[in-house]
Write a protein that holds these residues in place. Structure first.
Motif, short mmCIF file in Angstrom:
data_model
loop_
_atom_site.label_atom_id
_atom_site.label_comp_id
_atom_site.label_asym_id
_atom_site.label_seq_id
_atom_site.Cartn_x
_atom_site.Cartn_y
_atom_site.Cartn_z
N PHE A 10 0.74 -1.14 0.05
CA PHE A 10 -0.01 -0.02 0.05
C PHE A 10 0.81 1.06 0.14
O PHE A 10 0.75 2.16 -0.68
CB PHE A 10 -0.98 0.04 1.23
CG PHE A 10 -1.65 1.12 1.46
CD1 PHE A 10 -2.82 1.49 0.49
CD2 PHE A 10 -1.51 2.35 2.11
CE1 PHE A 10 -3.58 2.63 0.56
CE2 PHE A 10 -2.35 3.19 2.52
CZ PHE A 10 -3.24 3.67 1.57
N ALA A 11 2.03 1.17 0.89
CA ALA A 11 2.77 2.41 0.91
C ALA A 11 3.38 2.92 -0.33
O ALA A 11 3.67 3.59 -0.85
CB ALA A 11 3.89 2.26 1.99
N ILE A 15 1.09 5.84 -1.32
CA ILE A 15 1.66 7.11 -0.57
C ILE A 15 2.89 7.54 -1.23
O ILE A 15 3.09 8.67 -1.36
CB ILE A 15 1.87 6.55 0.87
CG1 ILE A 15 0.64 6.26 1.41
CG2 ILE A 15 2.87 7.64 1.74
CD1 ILE A 15 0.53 5.52 2.91
N VAL A 16 3.88 6.65 -1.52
CA VAL A 16 4.96 7.12 -2.06
C VAL A 16 4.82 7.98 -3.50
O VAL A 16 5.33 9.15 -3.37
CB VAL A 16 5.92 5.99 -2.45
CG1 VAL A 16 7.20 6.45 -3.01
CG2 VAL A 16 6.67 5.42 -1.16
N PRO A 17 4.00 7.73 -4.53
CA PRO A 17 3.63 8.33 -5.57
C PRO A 17 3.06 9.55 -5.32
O PRO A 17 3.38 10.67 -5.84
CB PRO A 17 2.69 7.49 -6.37
CG PRO A 17 3.09 6.04 -6.08
CD PRO A 17 3.56 6.12 -4.58
N PHE A 18 2.07 9.62 -4.25
CA PHE A 18 1.22 10.82 -3.82
C PHE A 18 2.19 11.89 -3.39
O PHE A 18 2.18 12.94 -3.83
CB PHE A 18 0.45 10.62 -2.86
CG PHE A 18 -0.37 11.59 -2.40
CD1 PHE A 18 -1.19 12.34 -3.01
CD2 PHE A 18 -0.17 12.18 -1.04
CE1 PHE A 18 -1.86 13.59 -2.65
CE2 PHE A 18 -0.80 13.33 -0.64
CZ PHE A 18 -1.60 13.99 -1.61
N LEU A 19 3.35 11.64 -2.48
CA LEU A 19 4.46 12.38 -1.93
C LEU A 19 5.35 12.93 -2.95
O LEU A 19 5.58 14.10 -2.90
CB LEU A 19 5.05 11.62 -0.62
CG LEU A 19 4.34 11.48 0.75
CD1 LEU A 19 5.33 10.71 1.49
CD2 LEU A 19 3.86 12.67 1.23
N TYR A 21 4.47 13.23 -6.08
CA TYR A 21 3.75 14.56 -6.98
C TYR A 21 3.50 15.58 -6.15
O TYR A 21 3.71 16.65 -6.83
CB TYR A 21 2.39 13.76 -7.15
CG TYR A 21 1.50 14.77 -8.13
CD1 TYR A 21 1.67 14.87 -9.40
CD2 TYR A 21 0.62 15.45 -7.21
CE1 TYR A 21 0.80 16.10 -9.77
CE2 TYR A 21 -0.35 16.33 -7.74
CZ TYR A 21 -0.05 16.59 -9.03
OH TYR A 21 -0.80 17.57 -9.81
N CYS A 22 3.35 15.55 -4.85
CA CYS A 22 3.19 16.87 -4.23
C CYS A 22 4.29 17.66 -3.96
O CYS A 22 4.46 18.86 -4.25
CB CYS A 22 2.81 16.56 -2.50
SG CYS A 22 1.21 15.87 -2.31
N PHE A 23 5.66 16.95 -3.98
CA PHE A 23 7.02 17.58 -3.95
C PHE A 23 7.27 18.22 -5.27
O PHE A 23 7.75 19.33 -5.33
CB PHE A 23 8.10 16.73 -3.73
CG PHE A 23 8.35 16.23 -2.19
CD1 PHE A 23 8.41 17.45 -1.22
CD2 PHE A 23 8.12 15.14 -1.52
CE1 PHE A 23 8.59 17.36 0.20
CE2 PHE A 23 8.11 15.08 -0.02
CZ PHE A 23 8.48 15.93 0.78
N TYR A 24 6.81 17.45 -6.27
CA TYR A 24 7.08 17.95 -7.70
C TYR A 24 6.03 19.32 -7.92
O TYR A 24 6.65 20.27 -8.30
CB TYR A 24 6.69 16.92 -8.68
CG TYR A 24 6.83 17.55 -10.11
CD1 TYR A 24 7.94 17.63 -10.83
CD2 TYR A 24 5.67 17.74 -10.83
CE1 TYR A 24 7.98 18.20 -12.18
CE2 TYR A 24 5.30 18.26 -12.02
CZ TYR A 24 6.81 18.50 -12.63
OH TYR A 24 6.68 18.91 -13.99
N TYR A 25 4.83 18.89 -7.93
CA TYR A 25 3.86 20.14 -7.91
C TYR A 25 4.01 21.42 -7.12
O TYR A 25 4.20 22.39 -7.86
CB TYR A 25 2.45 19.53 -7.66
CG TYR A 25 1.25 20.54 -7.84
CD1 TYR A 25 0.89 20.74 -9.13
CD2 TYR A 25 0.91 21.36 -6.74
CE1 TYR A 25 0.07 21.78 -9.26
CE2 TYR A 25 -0.15 22.04 -6.86
CZ TYR A 25 -0.47 22.30 -8.14
OH TYR A 25 -1.64 23.49 -8.21
N TYR A 26 4.31 21.29 -5.71
CA TYR A 26 4.48 22.64 -5.00
C TYR A 26 5.81 23.04 -5.21
O TYR A 26 6.09 24.36 -5.05
CB TYR A 26 4.18 22.38 -3.61
CG TYR A 26 2.94 21.97 -3.40
CD1 TYR A 26 1.98 23.17 -3.42
CD2 TYR A 26 2.19 20.75 -2.94
CE1 TYR A 26 0.64 22.95 -3.43
CE2 TYR A 26 0.77 20.62 -2.82
CZ TYR A 26 -0.15 21.82 -2.88
OH TYR A 26 -1.31 21.36 -2.84
#
Length: 167
Positions: A10-11, A15-19, A21-26
C-alpha cells in the motif's frame, strides 16, 4: 499475503507516488511564483487627498515625505531594512495583494469626494503590481479590510524605521 506485506505494498503504490507528486507540484509552484522576494526591487506608497498625494515613500531611494500633525511637510531619507521589506512582501502575499483589482476608486459622482487615495506598488525584476485604493471605496468588505491592513502594516513599518533613525 501477510498484514505487513499489505502495508508495504500500500505504501509503495499509493503513498510514495502521492508524496513524490506533491513535492514536484509544489516545488514547481514555488519555483515559478510570479512575485518572489528574491526578485524584489522596491516598494512605493503615495497617499493623501485625491487631488494631492503629498505623502510618499520609495524604498529604492529612501525618499520619505509626509505631513505631520502640525501640518508641516517633513522630508527625510529613510531606509527600510531587508527584514522590513521581506515582512511587507509576505504580508502583501498573505492578504492577496497580487489578486487585488488595479483600481478601487470611490464613487466620484456623490458630491465632494473626501476620500484618501493610496497608491501602493511592489516592483520586481520582471513584474510589478500597482493598486490605487480610495478610502471611500465601496465593494467587498474583505477586500477593503485587506487594503486597510496592508496600509496599516506599511505605515507601521515606516514609523518603526523612523523611530530607529531617531535613536
Amino acid at each position: 499475503m501477510s498484514d505487513r506485506s499489505k502495508k508495504i505494498f500500500f505504501a509503495l503504490t499509493i503513498i510514495v507516488p502521492f508524496l513524490a507528486y506533491c513535492f514536484y507540484y509544489y516545488g514547481m509552484m514555488i519555483k515559478n511564483a510570479p512575485y518572489r522576494f528574491s526578485d524584489f526591487d522596491s516598494m512605493t506608497i503615495q497617499f493623501g487627498p485625491v487631488d494631492s498625494l503629498i505623502n510618499k515613500y520609495d524604498s529604492k531611494t529612501g525618499d520619505y515625505q509626509y505631513v505631520n500633525k502640525q501640518d508641516s511637510l517633513v522630508k527625510m531619507h529613510l531606509r527600510l531594512t531587508s527584514d522590513d521589506l521581506l515582512y511587507l512582501h509576505h504580508k502583501a502575499a498573505d492578504l492577496g495583494f497580487w489578486d487585488f483589482p488595479v483600481k478601487e476608486l470611490a464613487d466620484s459622482t456623490k458630491g465632494k469626494n473626501k476620500s484618501i487615495r493610496y497608491i501602493i506598488e511592489f516592483k520586481y525584476k520582471k513584474k510589478s503590481k500597482r493598486v490605487v485604493y480610495d478610502s471611500g471605496y465601496v465593494g467587498d468588505i474583505r477586500l477593503i479590510d485587506a487594503n486597510k491592513t496592508l496600509i496599516k502594516e506599511i505605515e507601521q513599518s515606516l514609523y518603526t524605521a523612523e523611530e530607529r533613525l531617531k535613536k
